[in-house]
Design a protein around this motif. Structure first.
Motif, PDB file in Angstrom:
ATOM      1  N   GLU A 144     -22.336   4.218 -53.662  1.00  0.00           N
ATOM      2  CA  GLU A 144     -23.497   4.368 -54.549  1.00  0.00           C
ATOM      3  C   GLU A 144     -23.366   5.618 -55.413  1.00  0.00           C
ATOM      4  O   GLU A 144     -23.644   5.585 -56.612  1.00  0.00           O
ATOM      5  CB  GLU A 144     -24.781   4.421 -53.709  1.00  0.00           C
ATOM      6  CG  GLU A 144     -26.045   4.404 -54.520  1.00  0.00           C
ATOM      7  CD  GLU A 144     -26.509   3.005 -54.887  1.00  0.00           C
ATOM      8  OE1 GLU A 144     -27.404   2.916 -55.750  1.00  0.00           O
ATOM      9  OE2 GLU A 144     -26.002   2.026 -54.335  1.00  0.00           O
ATOM     10  N   ALA A 153     -22.898   5.662 -59.478  1.00  0.00           N
ATOM     11  CA  ALA A 153     -23.847   6.425 -60.296  1.00  0.00           C
ATOM     12  C   ALA A 153     -23.113   7.404 -61.204  1.00  0.00           C
ATOM     13  O   ALA A 153     -23.516   7.617 -62.358  1.00  0.00           O
ATOM     14  CB  ALA A 153     -24.846   7.155 -59.400  1.00  0.00           C
ATOM     15  N   ALA A 173     -21.721   5.387 -64.103  1.00  0.00           N
ATOM     16  CA  ALA A 173     -22.816   5.055 -65.024  1.00  0.00           C
ATOM     17  C   ALA A 173     -23.215   6.270 -65.866  1.00  0.00           C
ATOM     18  O   ALA A 173     -23.428   6.153 -67.078  1.00  0.00           O
ATOM     19  CB  ALA A 173     -24.022   4.526 -64.250  1.00  0.00           C
ATOM     20  N   PRO A 176     -29.640   3.694 -71.666  1.00  0.00           N
ATOM     21  CA  PRO A 176     -29.825   2.566 -70.752  1.00  0.00           C
ATOM     22  C   PRO A 176     -30.180   1.244 -71.437  1.00  0.00           C
ATOM     23  O   PRO A 176     -29.895   0.175 -70.905  1.00  0.00           O
ATOM     24  CB  PRO A 176     -30.963   3.023 -69.837  1.00  0.00           C
ATOM     25  CG  PRO A 176     -30.871   4.510 -69.852  1.00  0.00           C
ATOM     26  CD  PRO A 176     -30.410   4.861 -71.255  1.00  0.00           C
ATOM     27  N   PHE A 186     -23.529  -3.132 -60.477  1.00  0.00           N
ATOM     28  CA  PHE A 186     -24.286  -1.879 -60.555  1.00  0.00           C
ATOM     29  C   PHE A 186     -24.552  -1.517 -62.015  1.00  0.00           C
ATOM     30  O   PHE A 186     -25.672  -1.179 -62.393  1.00  0.00           O
ATOM     31  CB  PHE A 186     -23.501  -0.766 -59.851  1.00  0.00           C
ATOM     32  CG  PHE A 186     -24.234   0.541 -59.787  1.00  0.00           C
ATOM     33  CD1 PHE A 186     -25.020   0.858 -58.693  1.00  0.00           C
ATOM     34  CD2 PHE A 186     -24.117   1.467 -60.817  1.00  0.00           C
ATOM     35  CE1 PHE A 186     -25.684   2.076 -58.631  1.00  0.00           C
ATOM     36  CE2 PHE A 186     -24.778   2.682 -60.760  1.00  0.00           C
ATOM     37  CZ  PHE A 186     -25.570   2.988 -59.661  1.00  0.00           C
ATOM     38  N   LEU A 187     -23.509  -1.592 -62.842  1.00  0.00           N
ATOM     39  CA  LEU A 187     -23.656  -1.216 -64.254  1.00  0.00           C
ATOM     40  C   LEU A 187     -24.537  -2.202 -65.015  1.00  0.00           C
ATOM     41  O   LEU A 187     -25.329  -1.793 -65.870  1.00  0.00           O
ATOM     42  CB  LEU A 187     -22.284  -1.083 -64.904  1.00  0.00           C
ATOM     43  CG  LEU A 187     -21.431   0.059 -64.367  1.00  0.00           C
ATOM     44  CD1 LEU A 187     -20.045   0.035 -64.994  1.00  0.00           C
ATOM     45  CD2 LEU A 187     -22.103   1.408 -64.575  1.00  0.00           C
ATOM     46  N   GLU A 196     -26.997  -3.773 -63.842  1.00  0.00           N
ATOM     47  CA  GLU A 196     -28.371  -3.450 -63.453  1.00  0.00           C
ATOM     48  C   GLU A 196     -28.864  -2.202 -64.171  1.00  0.00           C
ATOM     49  O   GLU A 196     -30.000  -2.149 -64.641  1.00  0.00           O
ATOM     50  CB  GLU A 196     -28.436  -3.258 -61.938  1.00  0.00           C
ATOM     51  CG  GLU A 196     -29.845  -3.067 -61.430  1.00  0.00           C
ATOM     52  CD  GLU A 196     -29.889  -2.990 -59.915  1.00  0.00           C
ATOM     53  OE1 GLU A 196     -30.526  -2.046 -59.397  1.00  0.00           O
ATOM     54  OE2 GLU A 196     -29.284  -3.858 -59.261  1.00  0.00           O
ATOM     55  N   ARG A 197     -28.018  -1.191 -64.277  1.00  0.00           N
ATOM     56  CA  ARG A 197     -28.386   0.062 -64.958  1.00  0.00           C
ATOM     57  C   ARG A 197     -28.518  -0.104 -66.464  1.00  0.00           C
ATOM     58  O   ARG A 197     -29.268   0.625 -67.104  1.00  0.00           O
ATOM     59  CB  ARG A 197     -27.337   1.141 -64.685  1.00  0.00           C
ATOM     60  CG  ARG A 197     -27.343   1.687 -63.296  1.00  0.00           C
ATOM     61  CD  ARG A 197     -28.493   2.691 -63.121  1.00  0.00           C
ATOM     62  NE  ARG A 197     -28.587   3.157 -61.766  1.00  0.00           N
ATOM     63  CZ  ARG A 197     -28.204   4.348 -61.366  1.00  0.00           C
ATOM     64  NH1 ARG A 197     -27.691   5.203 -62.211  1.00  0.00           N
ATOM     65  NH2 ARG A 197     -28.340   4.683 -60.100  1.00  0.00           N
TER      66      ARG A 197
END
Length: 140
Positions: free
Chosen positions: A36, A40, A43, A50, A69-70, A72-73
């Protein structure tokens, strides 16, 4: 857990073609508490707001954890998910089914010449845990 070496891998086939190996690897890496934080950091290093619209390549994407993950971000981003393993790409498609309309799937080994042919325009390239697997190419 011991390494799930099977007859196919022992015979010289890629371990990434083995469903047993892929399952073992995903289970091992999914428990890593650093994931995680690492994601982060990736990102945060991307120079985009964003809400920006951009396309990135996840090089050696495996089961799609970083791409997911990306996405979602960056909800307006699109991903090119590239991996040389059909087994890993299948896992990525399952894991990222909710984002499927924002993803271009590509099976290719970036250790092979020309792997980039036909890629759509990109604004960023990311990778989490695969580039160290590339062996040096011997040249005459």
């Amino acid at each position: 857990m011991t390494h799930p070496m099977n007859a196919q891998a022992a015979a010289g086939a890629s371990q990434w073609d083995s469903p047993e190996y892929v399952e073992w690897w995903i289970g091992r890496i999914a428990r890593d508490p650093r994931r995680e934080v690492e994601f982060a950091m990736v990102a945060a290093a991307l120079p985009f707001d964003p809400e920006a619209t951009f396309r990135f390549l996840d090089l050696g994407a495996g089961h799609g954890a970083l791409a997911g993950f990306l996405l979602e971000r960056f909800p307006r981003a699109q991903a090119v998910v590239l991996d040389g393993s059909a087994e890993m790409l299948q896992r990525a498609e399952e894991n990222l089914a909710r984002d499927g309309g924002r993803i271009v799937w590509r099976r290719a080994s970036y250790a092979e010449p020309g792997w980039w042919a036909g890629l759509p325009p990109l604004r960023a390239v990311v990778s989490s845990r695969s580039i160290h697997n590339v062996c040096p190419v011997e040249r005459p």
